[in-house]
Design a protein around this motif. Structure first.
Motif, PDB file in Angstrom:
ATOM      1  N   LYS A  49       0.826  -1.206   0.000  1.00 26.74           N
ATOM      2  CA  LYS A  49       0.000   0.000   0.000  1.00 26.74           C
ATOM      3  C   LYS A  49       0.865   1.264   0.000  1.00 26.74           C
ATOM      4  O   LYS A  49       0.524   2.247  -0.669  1.00 26.74           O
ATOM      5  CB  LYS A  49      -0.933   0.005   1.209  1.00 26.74           C
ATOM      6  N   SER A  50       1.966   1.254   0.729  1.00 28.67           N
ATOM      7  CA  SER A  50       2.840   2.436   0.755  1.00 28.67           C
ATOM      8  C   SER A  50       3.468   2.677  -0.619  1.00 28.67           C
ATOM      9  O   SER A  50       3.611   3.830  -1.043  1.00 28.67           O
ATOM     10  CB  SER A  50       3.922   2.307   1.829  1.00 28.67           C
ATOM     11  N   LEU A  51       3.828   1.612  -1.334  1.00 28.76           N
ATOM     12  CA  LEU A  51       4.360   1.769  -2.690  1.00 28.76           C
ATOM     13  C   LEU A  51       3.309   2.372  -3.622  1.00 28.76           C
ATOM     14  O   LEU A  51       3.616   3.248  -4.444  1.00 28.76           O
ATOM     15  CB  LEU A  51       4.830   0.424  -3.238  1.00 28.76           C
ATOM     16  N   ILE A  52       2.080   1.928  -3.475  1.00 32.19           N
ATOM     17  CA  ILE A  52       0.995   2.463  -4.306  1.00 32.19           C
ATOM     18  C   ILE A  52       0.762   3.931  -3.979  1.00 32.19           C
ATOM     19  O   ILE A  52       0.611   4.766  -4.883  1.00 32.19           O
ATOM     20  CB  ILE A  52      -0.291   1.633  -4.115  1.00 32.19           C
ATOM     21  N   ARG A  53       0.746   4.277  -2.678  1.00 32.77           N
ATOM     22  CA  ARG A  53       0.566   5.681  -2.290  1.00 32.77           C
ATOM     23  C   ARG A  53       1.659   6.562  -2.880  1.00 32.77           C
ATOM     24  O   ARG A  53       1.377   7.650  -3.396  1.00 32.77           O
ATOM     25  CB  ARG A  53       0.574   5.821  -0.765  1.00 32.77           C
ATOM     26  N   ASN A  58       3.372  10.563  -6.889  1.00 34.94           N
ATOM     27  CA  ASN A  58       4.267  10.951  -7.979  1.00 34.94           C
ATOM     28  C   ASN A  58       3.489  11.235  -9.269  1.00 34.94           C
ATOM     29  O   ASN A  58       3.841  12.129 -10.012  1.00 34.94           O
ATOM     30  CB  ASN A  58       5.321   9.874  -8.233  1.00 34.94           C
ATOM     31  N   GLU A  59       2.436  10.483  -9.521  1.00 35.06           N
ATOM     32  CA  GLU A  59       1.604  10.699 -10.713  1.00 35.06           C
ATOM     33  C   GLU A  59       0.943  12.067 -10.666  1.00 35.06           C
ATOM     34  O   GLU A  59       0.804  12.735 -11.683  1.00 35.06           O
ATOM     35  CB  GLU A  59       0.536   9.611 -10.839  1.00 35.06           C
ATOM     36  N   ARG A  60       0.526  12.512  -9.494  1.00 39.66           N
ATOM     37  CA  ARG A  60      -0.139  13.803  -9.346  1.00 39.66           C
ATOM     38  C   ARG A  60       0.821  14.949  -9.602  1.00 39.66           C
ATOM     39  O   ARG A  60       0.395  16.023  -9.999  1.00 39.66           O
ATOM     40  CB  ARG A  60      -0.740  13.926  -7.943  1.00 39.66           C
ATOM     41  N   GLU A  61       2.093  14.747  -9.319  1.00 36.32           N
ATOM     42  CA  GLU A  61       3.081  15.817  -9.470  1.00 36.32           C
ATOM     43  C   GLU A  61       3.524  16.023 -10.908  1.00 36.32           C
ATOM     44  O   GLU A  61       4.073  17.044 -11.240  1.00 36.32           O
ATOM     45  CB  GLU A  61       4.295  15.543  -8.591  1.00 36.32           C
ATOM     46  N   LEU A  62       3.299  15.051 -11.788  1.00 34.69           N
ATOM     47  CA  LEU A  62       3.715  15.183 -13.176  1.00 34.69           C
ATOM     48  C   LEU A  62       2.809  16.179 -13.904  1.00 34.69           C
ATOM     49  O   LEU A  62       1.617  16.240 -13.640  1.00 34.69           O
ATOM     50  CB  LEU A  62       3.680  13.826 -13.870  1.00 34.69           C
TER      51      LEU A  62
END
Length: 63
Positions: A49-53, A58-62
């Protein structure tokens, strides 16, 4: 002591509400290394779950 009715209610709740995924690791070097790494973690569910978070963040920052 857990009663049969409580066990049935818990099972019904899980069936209705809890989401579950299965990950399969095949007998090749890459999968075996990943499986060994995952098993070394104290809490595999929280680790995944932490890897997914982190990935979602990171996806939101692109741009």
């Amino acid at each position: 002591m857990t009663y049969d009715s409580q066990k049935r209610a818990t099972a019904a709740y899980r069936k209705r509400s809890v989401k579950q995924l299965v990950i399969r690791f095949y007998p090749n070097e890459n999968d075996e290394n990943m499986y060994a790494w995952l098993k070394e973690q104290d809490n595999t569910t929280e680790y995944i779950k932490s890897l997914i978070r982190k990935d979602m963040h990171n996806e939101r920052e692109l741009p």
